[in-house]
Design an enzyme around this catalytic site. Sequence first.
Site, PDB file in Angstrom:
ATOM      1  N   HIS A 164      52.228  41.972  44.427  1.00  0.00           N
ATOM      2  CA  HIS A 164      50.940  41.394  44.022  1.00  0.00           C
ATOM      3  C   HIS A 164      50.789  41.243  42.511  1.00  0.00           C
ATOM      4  O   HIS A 164      49.789  40.745  42.042  1.00  0.00           O
ATOM      5  CB  HIS A 164      49.781  42.225  44.570  1.00  0.00           C
ATOM      6  CG  HIS A 164      49.612  43.539  43.859  1.00  0.00           C
ATOM      7  ND1 HIS A 164      50.430  44.616  44.098  1.00  0.00           N
ATOM      8  CD2 HIS A 164      48.737  43.930  42.895  1.00  0.00           C
ATOM      9  CE1 HIS A 164      50.057  45.617  43.320  1.00  0.00           C
ATOM     10  NE2 HIS A 164      49.041  45.237  42.583  1.00  0.00           N
TER      11      HIS A 164
HETATM   12  C1  UD1 Z   1      43.941  44.686  41.488  1.00  0.00           C
HETATM   13  C2  UD1 Z   1      44.241  45.470  40.212  1.00  0.00           C
HETATM   14  C3  UD1 Z   1      45.677  45.980  40.269  1.00  0.00           C
HETATM   15  C4  UD1 Z   1      45.920  46.784  41.520  1.00  0.00           C
HETATM   16  C5  UD1 Z   1      45.563  45.947  42.724  1.00  0.00           C
HETATM   17  C6  UD1 Z   1      45.722  46.696  44.008  1.00  0.00           C
HETATM   18  C7  UD1 Z   1      43.102  44.752  38.159  1.00  0.00           C
HETATM   19  C8  UD1 Z   1      43.280  44.046  36.870  1.00  0.00           C
HETATM   20  N1  UD1 Z   1      44.119  44.626  39.025  1.00  0.00           N
HETATM   21  O1  UD1 Z   1      44.796  43.555  41.509  1.00  0.00           O
HETATM   22  O2  UD1 Z   1      45.910  46.818  39.153  1.00  0.00           O
HETATM   23  O3  UD1 Z   1      47.257  47.175  41.572  1.00  0.00           O
HETATM   24  O4  UD1 Z   1      44.186  45.526  42.617  1.00  0.00           O
HETATM   25  O5  UD1 Z   1      45.584  45.833  45.117  1.00  0.00           O
HETATM   26  O6  UD1 Z   1      42.112  45.408  38.341  1.00  0.00           O
HETATM   27  N2  UD1 Z   1      41.094  39.037  46.929  1.00  0.00           N
HETATM   28  C9  UD1 Z   1      40.681  38.824  48.234  1.00  0.00           C
HETATM   29  N3  UD1 Z   1      40.045  39.859  48.870  1.00  0.00           N
HETATM   30  C10 UD1 Z   1      39.786  41.042  48.284  1.00  0.00           C
HETATM   31  C11 UD1 Z   1      40.203  41.222  46.956  1.00  0.00           C
HETATM   32  C12 UD1 Z   1      40.869  40.223  46.297  1.00  0.00           C
HETATM   33  O7  UD1 Z   1      40.894  37.783  48.815  1.00  0.00           O
HETATM   34  O8  UD1 Z   1      39.192  41.916  48.933  1.00  0.00           O
HETATM   35  C13 UD1 Z   1      41.836  37.947  46.250  1.00  0.00           C
HETATM   36  C14 UD1 Z   1      40.947  37.080  45.395  1.00  0.00           C
HETATM   37  O9  UD1 Z   1      41.414  35.783  45.482  1.00  0.00           O
HETATM   38  C15 UD1 Z   1      41.192  37.613  43.991  1.00  0.00           C
HETATM   39  C16 UD1 Z   1      42.642  38.053  44.082  1.00  0.00           C
HETATM   40  O10 UD1 Z   1      42.822  38.526  45.406  1.00  0.00           O
HETATM   41  O11 UD1 Z   1      40.980  36.655  43.015  1.00  0.00           O
HETATM   42  C17 UD1 Z   1      42.994  39.156  43.106  1.00  0.00           C
HETATM   43  O12 UD1 Z   1      42.107  40.267  43.241  1.00  0.00           O
HETATM   44  P1  UD1 Z   1      41.819  41.234  41.976  1.00  0.00           P
HETATM   45  O13 UD1 Z   1      41.009  42.406  42.383  1.00  0.00           O
HETATM   46  O14 UD1 Z   1      41.290  40.418  40.841  1.00  0.00           O
HETATM   47  O15 UD1 Z   1      43.262  41.681  41.532  1.00  0.00           O
HETATM   48  P2  UD1 Z   1      44.449  42.291  42.395  1.00  0.00           P
HETATM   49  O16 UD1 Z   1      45.600  41.367  42.296  1.00  0.00           O
HETATM   50  O17 UD1 Z   1      43.975  42.718  43.740  1.00  0.00           O
END
Ligand code: UD1
Length: 380
Positions: free
Chosen positions: A219
């Site tokens: 990820h």
């Molecule tokens: C985040 C953390 C990362 C951690 C990871 C664990 C930051 C900067 N990054 O990354 O350090 O290792 O979580 O999973 O805080 N999305 C969904 N559903 C959800 C959550 C996210 O669809 O419930 C999708 C959305 O399109 C979102 C993307 O995933 O834009 C990324 O989510 P985000 O929380 O911004 O970062 P992660 O890649 O999950």
Amino acid sequence: MNYKNLILKKILSVVGARPNFMKMAPVHKDLKKYKKVIHKIVHTGQHYDKKMSDIFFNELELPKPNIYLGVGSGSHAEQTAQIMIELEKVMLKEKPDLVLVYGDVNSTIAAGLVCSKIMNGDGNCIPLAHIESGLRSNDRTMPEEINRILTDNIAEFLFVTERSGYENLISSGFKRENIYFCGNTMIDSLKGFLLKADKSRILKNLCISEKKYALITLHRPSNVDDKDNLGKIIKIFKNINKINPNTDIVFPVHPRTLKMIDKFKLRKKIDTVKNLILTGPLGYLDFLMLMKNAKYVLTDSGGIQEETTYLKIPCLTLRENTERPITISEGTNVLCGLDEKKIFKTIKEIESGKFKKSTIPKFWDGKSAERIVKILLSKI
Ligand code: UD1
């Protein structure tokens, strides 16, 4: 700052993303033993899908969050800012005596910044404890690295998981008396839930057998937001299959990764990999079961490097650096980046029984939360 006159009656934990939940669960459990202390859980909503959040609260036997901010996704600035705006209102109303933050996600730094800017009547800000402090990848292109450095700099209590955390903080000029080497609360959860995980039916459901599959998680933006790198990774899957056609490849796909596979139109390419089993994000217990029985794990996650070290499962980390060096020096981790030669050399070592021997790092014994809580309650 002088916190000597503070009485610790109300503690707030701020969590938001999947790995935070495992790190907090044992702390919550231990704090519950102290009847005079109220522990409230604030969930920012950074992760909001049922499979990224609710399932973890259920399986980790956590109560529903006391406060849910529902912030959701966005750019780093949007997400961090929105959490801060909502959290400030909560802090002003709740007036906690201490706030606990975990790891290195955007929710961690957002909460830290809010606490450091709210002054109590006595001229102090809200004290902050950072659990999993001091880790450094020395790669400032990682958003998590910035979150770690900044959170450490505004935290009063720095709880480190491994010796490198202590050393990094000392060499950056942090005071010895603010640093506590207590171990890893994520491992407390792992140890505590292993038996329960044994009841998972995930191997049966996916029609796979113990030690006959590789487990993949991806990820990191550096891997999945870059079309070339994501293409290289799919090629690695294909080659695993070529070299060992009897090895299944189990890949629970993170929502970010799924989004990028679609954006780069890589679906068809992925579908051509034989023996590849794609699933959506999995719950905690199913994932523990999969890790524990895997032949090896390929990952770019931080926590999984630690969990595989504890479980003594070989872990090939698809990154150029790690903030968790103990998993390499003592554990089962090998840093491979996207270097195919190194990946397949390591896989060969695993297949031939020549993979390095490992030990479990100091204080990764299931008692880290207990140590942390004892320190907090004796200090303030
Ligand atoms: C985040 C953390 C990362 C951690 C990871 C664990 C930051 C900067 N990054 O990354 O350090 O290792 O979580 O999973 O805080 N999305 C969904 N559903 C959800 C959550 C996210 O669809 O419930 C999708 C959305 O399109 C979102 C993307 O995933 O834009 C990324 O989510 P985000 O929380 O911004 O970062 P992660 O890649 O999950």
